[in-house]
Scaffold this motif. Sequence first.
Motif, PDB file in Angstrom:
ATOM      1  N   ARG A   1       0.838  -1.203   0.000  1.00  0.00           N
ATOM      2  CA  ARG A   1       0.000   0.000   0.000  1.00  0.00           C
ATOM      3  C   ARG A   1       0.870   1.250   0.000  1.00  0.00           C
ATOM      4  N   ILE A   2       0.257   2.369  -0.291  1.00  0.00           N
ATOM      5  CA  ILE A   2       0.899   3.664  -0.150  1.00  0.00           C
ATOM      6  C   ILE A   2      -0.026   4.553   0.669  1.00  0.00           C
ATOM      7  N   ASP A   3       0.548   5.558   1.303  1.00  0.00           N
ATOM      8  CA  ASP A   3      -0.215   6.407   2.211  1.00  0.00           C
ATOM      9  C   ASP A   3      -1.318   7.168   1.484  1.00  0.00           C
ATOM     10  N   LYS A   4      -2.298   7.596   2.250  1.00  0.00           N
ATOM     11  CA  LYS A   4      -3.447   8.325   1.706  1.00  0.00           C
ATOM     12  C   LYS A   4      -3.005   9.493   0.823  1.00  0.00           C
ATOM     13  N   ASP A   5      -2.068  10.306   1.307  1.00  0.00           N
ATOM     14  CA  ASP A   5      -1.683  11.507   0.567  1.00  0.00           C
ATOM     15  C   ASP A   5      -0.461  11.296  -0.324  1.00  0.00           C
ATOM     16  N   THR A   6      -0.117  10.039  -0.581  1.00  0.00           N
ATOM     17  CA  THR A   6       0.882   9.705  -1.593  1.00  0.00           C
ATOM     18  C   THR A   6       0.128   9.183  -2.811  1.00  0.00           C
ATOM     19  N   SER A   7       0.500   9.665  -3.978  1.00  0.00           N
ATOM     20  CA  SER A   7      -0.127   9.187  -5.208  1.00  0.00           C
ATOM     21  C   SER A   7       0.761   8.133  -5.844  1.00  0.00           C
ATOM     22  N   GLY A   8       0.187   7.377  -6.794  1.00  0.00           N
ATOM     23  CA  GLY A   8       1.034   6.495  -7.575  1.00  0.00           C
ATOM     24  C   GLY A   8       0.556   5.073  -7.724  1.00  0.00           C
ATOM     25  N   LEU A   9       1.467   4.234  -8.240  1.00  0.00           N
ATOM     26  CA  LEU A   9       1.144   2.893  -8.713  1.00  0.00           C
ATOM     27  C   LEU A   9       1.139   1.834  -7.628  1.00  0.00           C
ATOM     28  N   LEU A  10       0.138   0.966  -7.709  1.00  0.00           N
ATOM     29  CA  LEU A  10       0.011  -0.181  -6.807  1.00  0.00           C
ATOM     30  C   LEU A  10      -0.277  -1.422  -7.641  1.00  0.00           C
ATOM     31  N   MET A  11       0.308  -2.555  -7.229  1.00  0.00           N
ATOM     32  CA  MET A  11      -0.047  -3.830  -7.856  1.00  0.00           C
ATOM     33  C   MET A  11      -1.085  -4.513  -6.979  1.00  0.00           C
ATOM     34  N   VAL A  12      -2.081  -5.110  -7.624  1.00  0.00           N
ATOM     35  CA  VAL A  12      -3.200  -5.751  -6.933  1.00  0.00           C
ATOM     36  C   VAL A  12      -3.298  -7.192  -7.428  1.00  0.00           C
ATOM     37  N   ALA A  13      -3.485  -8.130  -6.506  1.00  0.00           N
ATOM     38  CA  ALA A  13      -3.581  -9.546  -6.865  1.00  0.00           C
ATOM     39  C   ALA A  13      -5.040  -9.954  -7.024  1.00  0.00           C
ATOM     40  N   LYS A  14      -5.339 -10.650  -8.129  1.00  0.00           N
ATOM     41  CA  LYS A  14      -6.712 -11.070  -8.398  1.00  0.00           C
ATOM     42  C   LYS A  14      -6.971 -12.512  -7.971  1.00  0.00           C
ATOM     43  N   ASN A  15      -5.942 -13.207  -7.510  1.00  0.00           N
ATOM     44  CA  ASN A  15      -6.125 -14.548  -6.960  1.00  0.00           C
ATOM     45  C   ASN A  15      -4.974 -14.825  -5.994  1.00  0.00           C
ATOM     46  N   ASP A  16      -5.102 -15.895  -5.209  1.00  0.00           N
ATOM     47  CA  ASP A  16      -4.111 -16.162  -4.169  1.00  0.00           C
ATOM     48  C   ASP A  16      -2.759 -16.573  -4.744  1.00  0.00           C
ATOM     49  N   MET A  17      -2.749 -17.246  -5.891  1.00  0.00           N
ATOM     50  CA  MET A  17      -1.479 -17.607  -6.520  1.00  0.00           C
ATOM     51  C   MET A  17      -0.677 -16.356  -6.847  1.00  0.00           C
ATOM     52  N   ALA A  18      -1.339 -15.384  -7.457  1.00  0.00           N
ATOM     53  CA  ALA A  18      -0.664 -14.143  -7.808  1.00  0.00           C
ATOM     54  C   ALA A  18      -0.212 -13.403  -6.557  1.00  0.00           C
ATOM     55  N   HIS A  19      -1.051 -13.401  -5.535  1.00  0.00           N
ATOM     56  CA  HIS A  19      -0.726 -12.712  -4.287  1.00  0.00           C
ATOM     57  C   HIS A  19       0.546 -13.286  -3.669  1.00  0.00           C
ATOM     58  N   GLU A  20       0.618 -14.616  -3.575  1.00  0.00           N
ATOM     59  CA  GLU A  20       1.794 -15.256  -2.976  1.00  0.00           C
ATOM     60  C   GLU A  20       3.050 -14.932  -3.764  1.00  0.00           C
ATOM     61  N   SER A  21       2.948 -14.952  -5.091  1.00  0.00           N
ATOM     62  CA  SER A  21       4.108 -14.650  -5.933  1.00  0.00           C
ATOM     63  C   SER A  21       4.583 -13.219  -5.730  1.00  0.00           C
ATOM     64  N   LEU A  22       3.658 -12.272  -5.715  1.00  0.00           N
ATOM     65  CA  LEU A  22       4.031 -10.868  -5.576  1.00  0.00           C
ATOM     66  C   LEU A  22       4.616 -10.584  -4.195  1.00  0.00           C
ATOM     67  N   VAL A  23       4.033 -11.197  -3.152  1.00  0.00           N
ATOM     68  CA  VAL A  23       4.576 -11.018  -1.802  1.00  0.00           C
ATOM     69  C   VAL A  23       5.989 -11.590  -1.720  1.00  0.00           C
ATOM     70  N   GLN A  24       6.211 -12.764  -2.318  1.00  0.00           N
ATOM     71  CA  GLN A  24       7.551 -13.355  -2.292  1.00  0.00           C
ATOM     72  C   GLN A  24       8.550 -12.464  -3.017  1.00  0.00           C
ATOM     73  N   GLN A  25       8.113 -11.798  -4.090  1.00  0.00           N
ATOM     74  CA  GLN A  25       9.002 -10.867  -4.793  1.00  0.00           C
ATOM     75  C   GLN A  25       9.348  -9.670  -3.907  1.00  0.00           C
TER      76      GLN A  25
END
Length: 305
Positions: free
Chosen positions: A136-160
């Motif tokens: 996540r990024i703070d409320k008053d910080t703008s910019g890009l976030l990656m979002v996982a659409k399934n648990d496989m993707a989530h685990e991979s992104l967290v491991q990265q």
Amino acid sequence: MDNIRYTLDETNGRERIDKVLAGLNEEWSRSFVQQLIRDGRVLVNGAAIKTNYKCNEGDQIEVELPELEELDIMPEEMDLQIYYEDGDVLVVNKPRGMVVHPAPGHTTGTLVNGLMAHCKDLSGINGVMRPGIVHRIDKDTSGLLMVAKNDMAHESLVQQLVDKTVTRKYKAIVHGVIPHDHGTIDAPIGRDKKDRQSMTVTDENSRHAVTHFRVLEKFKSFTFVECQLETGRTHQIRVHMKYIGYPLAGDPKYGPRKTLTTIEGQALHAGILGFVHPRTGEYLEFEAPLPEDFERVLDSLRNSD
């Protein structure tokens, strides 16, 4: 739900398991992790452990999360700036002023509300209030976030994130004129004892934190910099830049009272985000331009010099 698995590297050696796990997932508190351990939901090398277990390089950690509660957050139609989307991941440009995920007593107007209206399939690993949210990024910080659409993707992104292979570059305006062109801040961050809502550089109950920066432009009383995160601690750039004597302009929590008045909140933008796609293995990188209010501040500083 599938269990989450981590493999530890040498940087986690001899630290307590609860501290390590809370550091691996930005959304988990130590108290949450400790409860998982007490409930027998954390295994190290296949065996249950206690909260004071000291980790070793190469430890295989498996975390079983509780079953998800039914999500009671209303989807809200929003004009989201989607930079990329497929069946596994989504990259969104969050505007300044928007909270990433709901919290008790504040369940509307967040990025998660907008994401739920945009797509119905989001990972559940971070719980009912934070579906799909990997970082996540703070409320008053703008910019890009990656979002996982399934648990496989989530685990991979967290491991990265754990492996420090995600590219995260921010643009910021700081008070003062930095004399050198680049540098690295390697200083642990933890809760401020005097103010539990703030973070600070401290050796007590802290987490390893590293920020690299380079100077982009110098002004009379400010410096425009690019910061690259090696770790992702709460308020990391804001705390680190204050620590070396160059707090962010507009920062109501860590900056001076006399600051820029033409921008709401800290002048900080998560402009570049890169990661390996969880399914294809392809490296993807995205760049979001500076918001208009940020650009106006830079123009004003250039014209006043």
